[in-house]
Design a protein around this motif. Structure first.
Motif, PDB file in Angstrom:
ATOM      1  N   UNK A 389      90.846  36.019  -1.699  1.00 57.36           N
ATOM      2  CA  UNK A 389      90.393  36.264  -2.708  1.00 57.36           C
ATOM      3  C   UNK A 389      88.864  36.509  -3.134  1.00 57.36           C
ATOM      4  N   UNK A 390      88.004  35.950  -1.929  1.00 55.17           N
ATOM      5  CA  UNK A 390      86.659  35.763  -1.934  1.00 55.17           C
ATOM      6  C   UNK A 390      86.295  37.176  -2.042  1.00 55.17           C
ATOM      7  N   UNK A 391      87.125  38.203  -1.378  1.00 50.16           N
ATOM      8  CA  UNK A 391      86.792  39.643  -1.359  1.00 50.16           C
ATOM      9  C   UNK A 391      86.688  40.372  -2.595  1.00 50.16           C
ATOM     10  N   UNK A 392      87.440  39.660  -3.753  1.00 48.78           N
ATOM     11  CA  UNK A 392      87.621  40.205  -4.918  1.00 48.78           C
ATOM     12  C   UNK A 392      86.247  40.506  -5.636  1.00 48.78           C
ATOM     13  N   UNK A 393      85.283  39.694  -5.257  1.00 47.87           N
ATOM     14  CA  UNK A 393      83.878  39.957  -6.007  1.00 47.87           C
ATOM     15  C   UNK A 393      83.086  40.973  -5.375  1.00 47.87           C
ATOM     16  N   UNK A 394      83.717  41.754  -4.374  1.00 44.89           N
ATOM     17  CA  UNK A 394      82.975  42.855  -3.859  1.00 44.89           C
ATOM     18  C   UNK A 394      83.409  44.005  -4.411  1.00 44.89           C
ATOM     19  N   UNK A 395      82.560  45.003  -4.850  1.00 48.98           N
ATOM     20  CA  UNK A 395      82.821  46.254  -5.422  1.00 48.98           C
ATOM     21  C   UNK A 395      83.176  47.146  -4.063  1.00 48.98           C
ATOM     22  N   UNK A 396      84.356  47.120  -3.776  1.00 52.87           N
ATOM     23  CA  UNK A 396      84.543  48.241  -2.767  1.00 52.87           C
ATOM     24  C   UNK A 396      84.488  49.700  -3.050  1.00 52.87           C
ATOM     25  N   UNK A 397      84.353  49.996  -4.138  1.00 47.10           N
ATOM     26  CA  UNK A 397      84.367  51.545  -4.525  1.00 47.10           C
ATOM     27  C   UNK A 397      82.679  51.784  -4.851  1.00 47.10           C
ATOM     28  N   UNK A 398      81.847  51.005  -4.318  1.00 47.22           N
ATOM     29  CA  UNK A 398      80.364  50.999  -4.522  1.00 47.22           C
ATOM     30  C   UNK A 398      79.973  51.954  -3.451  1.00 47.22           C
ATOM     31  N   UNK A 399      79.405  53.170  -3.472  1.00 51.13           N
ATOM     32  CA  UNK A 399      78.860  53.945  -2.327  1.00 51.13           C
ATOM     33  C   UNK A 399      77.972  53.679  -1.714  1.00 51.13           C
ATOM     34  N   UNK A 455      96.178  44.554  -2.673  1.00 44.61           N
ATOM     35  CA  UNK A 455      96.598  43.236  -2.605  1.00 44.61           C
ATOM     36  C   UNK A 455      95.253  42.490  -2.174  1.00 44.61           C
ATOM     37  N   UNK A 456      94.777  42.751  -0.767  1.00 47.94           N
ATOM     38  CA  UNK A 456      93.781  42.339  -0.149  1.00 47.94           C
ATOM     39  C   UNK A 456      92.476  42.094  -0.999  1.00 47.94           C
ATOM     40  N   UNK A 457      92.126  43.129  -1.627  1.00 48.92           N
ATOM     41  CA  UNK A 457      90.933  43.650  -2.184  1.00 48.92           C
ATOM     42  C   UNK A 457      91.023  43.419  -3.711  1.00 48.92           C
ATOM     43  N   UNK A 458      92.242  42.974  -4.319  1.00 45.68           N
ATOM     44  CA  UNK A 458      92.318  42.680  -5.600  1.00 45.68           C
ATOM     45  C   UNK A 458      92.048  43.779  -6.697  1.00 45.68           C
ATOM     46  N   UNK A 459      92.620  44.833  -6.355  1.00 43.49           N
ATOM     47  CA  UNK A 459      92.243  46.067  -6.996  1.00 43.49           C
ATOM     48  C   UNK A 459      93.966  46.716  -7.488  1.00 43.49           C
ATOM     49  N   UNK A 460      93.855  47.676  -8.234  1.00 44.45           N
ATOM     50  CA  UNK A 460      95.092  48.252  -8.694  1.00 44.45           C
ATOM     51  C   UNK A 460      95.243  49.869  -8.372  1.00 44.45           C
ATOM     52  N   UNK A 461      94.103  50.215  -7.465  1.00 43.34           N
ATOM     53  CA  UNK A 461      93.989  51.572  -7.036  1.00 43.34           C
ATOM     54  C   UNK A 461      93.600  51.651  -5.575  1.00 43.34           C
ATOM     55  N   UNK A 462      93.745  52.813  -5.032  1.00 47.64           N
ATOM     56  CA  UNK A 462      93.208  53.075  -3.797  1.00 47.64           C
ATOM     57  C   UNK A 462      91.956  53.124  -3.688  1.00 47.64           C
ATOM     58  N   UNK A 463      91.206  51.989  -3.388  1.00 48.88           N
ATOM     59  CA  UNK A 463      89.699  52.372  -3.730  1.00 48.88           C
ATOM     60  C   UNK A 463      89.044  52.731  -2.371  1.00 48.88           C
ATOM     61  N   UNK A 464      87.645  53.099  -2.318  1.00 49.66           N
ATOM     62  CA  UNK A 464      86.757  53.765  -1.614  1.00 49.66           C
ATOM     63  C   UNK A 464      87.065  53.004   0.144  1.00 49.66           C
ATOM     64  N   UNK A 465      87.062  51.755   0.206  1.00 48.01           N
ATOM     65  CA  UNK A 465      87.402  51.364   1.558  1.00 48.01           C
ATOM     66  C   UNK A 465      88.927  51.419   2.082  1.00 48.01           C
ATOM     67  N   UNK A 466      89.782  51.452   0.964  1.00 46.16           N
ATOM     68  CA  UNK A 466      90.888  51.834   1.436  1.00 46.16           C
ATOM     69  C   UNK A 466      91.171  53.149   2.163  1.00 46.16           C
ATOM     70  N   UNK A 467      90.556  54.141   1.335  1.00 44.85           N
ATOM     71  CA  UNK A 467      90.779  55.284   1.751  1.00 44.85           C
ATOM     72  C   UNK A 467      89.970  55.356   3.162  1.00 44.85           C
TER      73      UNK A 467
END
Length: 688
Positions: A389-399, A455-467
């Protein structure tokens, strides 16, 4: 009599002087944010004494017994405003002299510095302006409450809008000059850069050659803005890196020269590096503050508390450094992205090493391995997404995350996180609990992976990191998908099967025609989608099984080898003495290599890098024991980096296959291990 009077006068003067030295604060067992560059030990401050005439620190350094370390006489303290306080003297330790760590591994010593002001609440110890200086960052009283801003506060105070052409594929040029350069005095005539573009098959090494007059120029292609550095490991004068930040299409002009303290500094004359030079000069501090989390050998519950502390330290340092050096909004946004990338990487690294601590693999008599778990509760916790859950504070969509030099390794850690791997495996199981490794199963794995990353990154969409994780999988599996496509014709021509059986084999085949549409649909981001299409078009257009070697340094060595062994394919193993997997592969394949040596159509070549072409004594001993009578080549480390650039690789062991004509075999056909030489050669020959 006169002598006694003189001694009395001196003693009275010393007593008077000591009376004037007022102690106004003592910190017992102070806290520090990070011990830096003491990679095999730890530096601690036992006590800090603030006097109006000096600041005294009692240190302890733990270092492996028998190993050498040193403290530079140019050491200093650094306060929150960037002001230095020089070292005056030291006790129980010789300065600028190599010291052997004692049997206990513990050395206690004291240093006296210029006096810190009473107002200073937190400060750093820096072991001089030297390469890989020991540091003890953020020394403070345990009672002092660090006030750190939130990410939202930092972002709101530093608004920045990305230009529309931020993402593009183009060439970056890094050029400039090192003032006063002399290859003998500097100890090197080239530098290197480990460069990984997330849209490329492999990481690579870039070599920056430095001309006798100190000028340099390097061009390379990038898919997005990058922060990187050219560095050397053999510097004789303390200068060892050229950091830069560049957007595709830019030319970065850099002048390297000494500052007023005699320390080499990079001055950026053009391009994006000039816009963010304050960040470039101070960004390593964020890496350093994450070290305590990387290296923690504590349980997950304790590590979460440590992670919170590390996060607060990093955000505090972001605020203090940005104020001190007057960061622009872009520098603040880049620094904040770097903090997030370093923090997430540190947590993922901790979890990976924690897994290694609680489970081991024991070799069985039959050659298989059995997993043994020493702490089942911790092992289960490592696979539980709730502990990420500590990862949830990171914006993995941030270019801007892509600009961090930690992004590629963070991507690797996220891609292979244990909760993700468990979910992927489960998604491929049929109703009987059996993993279906066929086209249908791989498609289920793809969809399951995306759910796992959400689930790991705490988002409801396929963010940049997942892609990007999916894109890396796409690159890695493309070769086998393409090869499998050719098997469809074999399946359809198999007259021993019924038509239904032949069709089933084709349907279950994990081929490019099945996989490409599924993966392409997963790339929702337009730029990632475009890169996937371009990669497919490029790879499918490759019809030749081999390509000529580029006209680059060290290509002549390969051509000489083809002349030395005419008519043979060369399988080259790039390895090194410091690489455990390299040695394991060599030591475990001695018997099969003896069989390969009898063949007249292939030759094994072993190339390693050492400080000299003769190799160290350890290298010579190892070759004599494990590679006797085989073709071994030792090149300098500098030339080995040129071979890395020629063949575009960073990690070892790395294998290449060269045709008898001296051409490089296509990556999806090259032989990648000693145990598949026979099959690999048949595949290459059948492809003509």
């Amino acid at each position: 009599m006169q002598t006694n009077k003189l001694l009395s006068a001196i003693l009275l003067a010393l007593v008077a002087l000591m009376g004037q030295a007022k102690t106004y604060k003592t910190i017992k067992a102070p806290k520090a944010m990070a011990s830096v560059n003491v990679s095999t030990g730890e530096l601690r401050a036992r006590e800090v004494i603030f006097r109006d005439t000096a600041t005294t620190i009692h240190f302890t350094i733990e270092y492996p017994k028998g190993e050498l370390f040193r403290f530079d006489k140019g050491s200093y303290l650094l306060d929150e405003n960037g002001k230095r306080y020089a070292l005056r003297s030291a006790e129980n330790i010789a300065l600028s002299t190599w010291i052997q760590s004692p049997e206990s591994g513990i050395t206690e010593f004291t240093m006296h510095f210029e006096p810190l002001p009473k107002s200073v609440k937190i400060f750093d110890f820096i072991e001089g302006d030297v390469s890989f200086a020991f540091m003890l960052l953020g020394i403070h009283d345990q009672k002092y409450k660090i006030q750190a801003p939130t990410m939202e506060e930092v972002a709101a105070a530093n608004p920045y809008t990305l230009p529309q052409d931020w993402f593009r594929t183009d060439t970056i040029t890094v050029k400039g000059r090192i003032e006063g350069y002399n290859p003998v005095l500097f100890g090197f005539n080239s530098m290197e850069c480990y460069f990984e573009d997330v849209f490329s098959d492999d990481a690579t090494t870039l070599v920056l050659d430095i001309a006798p007059d100190g000028t340099f120029c390097k061009k390379f292609q990038a898919s997005y803005p990058v922060q990187q550095k050219f560095f050397c490991t053999e510097s004789r004068n303390g200068f060892h890196e050229i950091p830069f930040f560049a957007r595709p299409g830019e030319t970065i002009d850099i002048t390297v020269k000494r500052d007023e303290r005699g320390v080499y500094q990079c001055h950026y004359n053009s391009g994006s590096s000039r816009d963010v030079q304050n960040w470039l000069r101070n960004m390593n501090v964020f890496d350093n503050l994450a070290y305590p989390l990387h290296l923690s050998k504590i349980n997950i519950a304790e590590a979460k508390q440590k992670a919170e502390e590390v996060w607060q330290n990093m955000m505090y340092r972001l605020q203090s450094v940005s104020r001190q050096y007057h960061f622009t909004p872009l520098e603040m946004q880049l620094a904040m992205a770097d903090v997030q990338a370093n923090f997430a990487y540190a947590w993922m690294d901790y979890m990976m090493y924690r897994e290694d601590e609680v489970r081991t693999f024991v070799k069985q008599d039959i050659g298989a391995y059995r997993m043994e778990v020493s702490d089942s509760a911790e092992f289960v916790a490592i696979g539980d997404e709730k502990n990420y859950e500590l990862l949830h504070r990171v914006d993995f969509d941030n270019p801007l995350l892509l600009a961090s030099n930690q992004y590629s390794i963070l991507l690797n850690r996220i891609q292979f996180a244990r909760p993700v791997m468990l979910y992927r495996e489960k998604s491929m199981m049929n109703e009987e609990g059996i993993i279906e490794y066929n086209a249908s199963g791989v498609i289920k794995r793809l969809k399951g992976s995306l759910i796992a990353w959400r689930n790991l990154m705490g988002v409801d969409h396929d963010n940049m990191m997942a892609q990007h994780c999916i894109y890396k999988e796409y690159l890695n599996d493309f070769k086998s998908w393409r090869h499998n496509e050719d098997m469809n014709a074999v399946f359809l021509a198999d007259t021993t099967k019924t038509e239904a059986e032949r069709k089933k084999n084709v349907d279950e085949n994990i081929s490019i025609s099945k996989m490409y549409p599924e993966y392409l649909a997963a790339f929702k981001d337009p730029y990632i989608h475009q890169k996937a299409e371009a990669y497919y078009a490029h790879k499918m257009a490759q019809k030749d099984i081999s390509t000529p070697l580029p006209d680059m340094p060290m290509a002549d060595l390969i051509h000489q080898l083809t002349q030395k062994f005419p008519g043979r394919y060369l399988m080259i193993d790039f390895w090194g003495m410091g690489c455990g997997p390299c040695r394991a592969a060599i030591e475990g394949s001695k018997e099969i290599r003896a069989q390969i040596a009898k063949r007249d159509d292939v030759k094994l070549i072993f190339i390693a890098g050492e400080r000299t072409t003769e190799g160290s004594d350890a290298y010579k001993k190892y070759v004599a024991e494990w590679l006797a009578d085989e073709e071994t080549i030792c090149v300098t480390n500098a030339d080995f980096t040129r071979l890395q650039e020629l063949f575009r690789f960073n990690g070892i062991p790395h294998y290449e296959t060269i045709t008898p004509e001296g051409r490089r075999v296509r990556d999806d056909l090259r032989i990648t291990g000693f145990y598949n030489v026979d099959m690999g050669l048949r595949q290459i020959k059948n492809s003509f």
